[in-house]
Design a protein around this motif. Structure first.
Motif, short mmCIF file in Angstrom:
data_model
loop_
_atom_site.label_atom_id
_atom_site.label_comp_id
_atom_site.label_asym_id
_atom_site.label_seq_id
_atom_site.Cartn_x
_atom_site.Cartn_y
_atom_site.Cartn_z
N LYS A 1 19.62 -8.70 19.69
CA LYS A 1 20.20 -8.05 20.86
C LYS A 1 19.10 -7.64 21.84
CE LYS A 1 24.45 -6.20 18.84
NZ LYS A 1 24.37 -6.93 17.56
N THR A 2 19.41 -7.73 23.12
CA THR A 2 18.48 -7.33 24.18
C THR A 2 19.03 -6.10 24.87
OG1 THR A 2 17.73 -9.60 24.56
CG2 THR A 2 17.37 -8.02 26.33
N ILE A 3 18.24 -5.04 24.90
CA ILE A 3 18.65 -3.76 25.46
C ILE A 3 17.77 -3.43 26.65
CG2 ILE A 3 19.23 -1.37 24.91
CD1 ILE A 3 20.34 -3.57 22.92
N VAL A 4 18.38 -3.15 27.79
CA VAL A 4 17.64 -2.72 28.97
C VAL A 4 17.66 -1.20 29.04
CG1 VAL A 4 17.54 -2.74 31.49
CG2 VAL A 4 18.13 -4.84 30.25
N LEU A 5 16.49 -0.61 28.99
CA LEU A 5 16.34 0.84 29.19
C LEU A 5 15.75 1.03 30.58
CD1 LEU A 5 14.84 1.95 25.74
CD2 LEU A 5 17.24 1.88 26.44
N ALA A 6 16.57 1.49 31.50
CA ALA A 6 16.16 1.59 32.90
C ALA A 6 15.67 3.00 33.21
CB ALA A 6 17.33 1.23 33.81
N GLY A 7 14.46 3.09 33.74
CA GLY A 7 13.87 4.40 33.96
C GLY A 7 13.45 5.02 32.65
N ALA A 8 12.67 4.28 31.87
CA ALA A 8 12.42 4.63 30.47
C ALA A 8 11.09 5.32 30.21
CB ALA A 8 12.49 3.36 29.61
N THR A 9 10.39 5.76 31.26
CA THR A 9 9.04 6.29 31.07
C THR A 9 9.04 7.78 30.73
OG1 THR A 9 8.84 6.64 33.46
CG2 THR A 9 7.98 4.56 32.57
N SER A 10 9.93 8.18 29.85
CA SER A 10 10.00 9.57 29.39
C SER A 10 9.86 9.59 27.88
CB SER A 10 11.36 10.18 29.77
OG SER A 10 12.40 9.45 29.13
N ALA A 11 9.79 10.78 27.32
CA ALA A 11 9.72 10.90 25.86
C ALA A 11 10.97 10.29 25.22
CB ALA A 11 9.59 12.38 25.46
N SER A 12 12.11 10.49 25.85
CA SER A 12 13.35 9.91 25.33
C SER A 12 13.29 8.38 25.37
CB SER A 12 14.55 10.39 26.15
OG SER A 12 14.72 11.78 26.02
N GLY A 13 12.78 7.84 26.47
CA GLY A 13 12.66 6.39 26.58
C GLY A 13 11.79 5.81 25.50
N LEU A 14 10.68 6.46 25.21
CA LEU A 14 9.77 5.97 24.18
C LEU A 14 10.41 6.07 22.79
CD1 LEU A 14 7.03 4.79 23.47
CD2 LEU A 14 6.10 7.14 23.43
N ALA A 15 11.09 7.18 22.52
CA ALA A 15 11.74 7.35 21.22
C ALA A 15 12.83 6.32 21.00
CB ALA A 15 12.31 8.77 21.10
N VAL A 16 13.64 6.09 22.04
CA VAL A 16 14.72 5.11 21.92
C VAL A 16 14.13 3.71 21.77
CG1 VAL A 16 16.68 4.06 23.11
CG2 VAL A 16 16.38 6.54 23.17
N THR A 17 13.08 3.41 22.52
CA THR A 17 12.43 2.11 22.41
C THR A 17 11.95 1.85 20.99
OG1 THR A 17 11.72 2.05 24.72
CG2 THR A 17 10.42 0.76 23.16
N ARG A 18 11.27 2.81 20.42
CA ARG A 18 10.75 2.65 19.06
C ARG A 18 11.89 2.46 18.05
NH1 ARG A 18 6.25 7.47 19.65
NH2 ARG A 18 4.50 6.14 20.34
N ALA A 19 12.96 3.22 18.21
CA ALA A 19 14.09 3.12 17.29
C ALA A 19 14.77 1.76 17.39
CB ALA A 19 15.09 4.23 17.55
N LEU A 20 14.94 1.27 18.61
CA LEU A 20 15.60 -0.03 18.80
C LEU A 20 14.74 -1.16 18.24
CD1 LEU A 20 16.94 0.46 22.44
CD2 LEU A 20 18.34 0.19 20.38
N ILE A 21 13.44 -1.11 18.49
CA ILE A 21 12.56 -2.16 17.98
C ILE A 21 12.51 -2.13 16.46
CG2 ILE A 21 10.14 -2.89 17.88
CD1 ILE A 21 9.97 -2.12 20.87
N THR A 22 12.48 -0.95 15.88
CA THR A 22 12.51 -0.83 14.43
C THR A 22 13.79 -1.43 13.86
OG1 THR A 22 11.14 1.16 14.45
CG2 THR A 22 12.51 0.82 12.50
N ALA A 23 14.88 -1.32 14.62
CA ALA A 23 16.17 -1.88 14.19
C ALA A 23 16.28 -3.38 14.45
CB ALA A 23 17.31 -1.15 14.89
#
Length: 213
Positions: free
Chosen positions: A2-24
């Protein structure tokens, strides 16, 4: 994958969600207006793209680039946020309201730019992060609650659009639009919720407002 677009992701939340999605095992496309601020997301394994989440032109261009690369977008999550308030109703300045509006702009731009892509996905998802202030707005946060309420209304309109498209085509609903509400956003609580967007069928998920604990 799956490809997920996180728009405006340069926050702590963006980084946490990015790491969780990649781990998944998912592919993340993270956008921001600064290459330097996107670097931690690239280091985490995301594909990064300097693009303004509040700009419809930028988001359309991004959607076209991803399509030309053969990528099917399965979810879009605008993460533009921020808070300004206090001072009661008299303290709700026009300047503060204008500073909060980019969050709504990002919801509008991303949903419009990727509407076709999400409807074409086998399980498209659009999700925003809102606030419990919508249900109980305070005078000192009226600007903030108003912008969040408008964002929720737009996201629910996206949900109705998904449902109508499927109904008119005589096809099962595959795309879902969701609102997450948080009292105070905790990146670690948001991340698993984004990862879990595919744990439920679109029919069960579409047009839901989900409180984050």
């Amino acid at each position: 994958m799956k490809t997920i677009v996180l728009a405006g992701a340069t926050s702590a939340s963006g980084l946490a969600v990015t790491r969780a999605l990649i781990t998944a095992g998912m592919r993340v496309v993270a956008t921001g207006r600064s290459a330097d601020r996107l670097q931690p997301l690239a280091d985490a394994g995301a594909r990064t793209d300097v693009a303004d989440a509040t700009s419809l032109d930028d988001m359309i261009a991004l959607a076209e680039r991803l399509a030309s690369d053969g990528l099917t977008v399965d979810a879009v999550v605008p993460l533009v946020g921020g808070w300004r308030g206090g001072g009661g109703l008299a303290g709700q300045s026009d300047e503060d309201f204008a500073a909060l509006l980019p969050a709504l702009d990002a919801v509008r731009a991303t949903s419009r730019a990727f509407d076709g892509a999400l409807r074409a996905s086998d399980a498209g998802r659009f999700a925003i992060v809102s606030s419990t202030a919508v249900a109980r707005p305070l005078a000192g946060g009226a600007n903030y609650a108003a912008v969040k309420a408008a964002s929720e209304a737009w996201t629910r309109a996206v949900a109705q659009g998904f449902a109508k498209t499927a109904r008119d085509a005589g096809e099962p609903l595959r795309a879902a639009s969701v609102v997450f509400r948080a009292k105070a956003l905790d990146a670690e609580s948001l991340a698993p919720r984004i990862v879990g967007l595919w744990d439920a069928d679109a029919v069960e998920l579409n047009d839901r407002v989900i409180d984050l604990e």
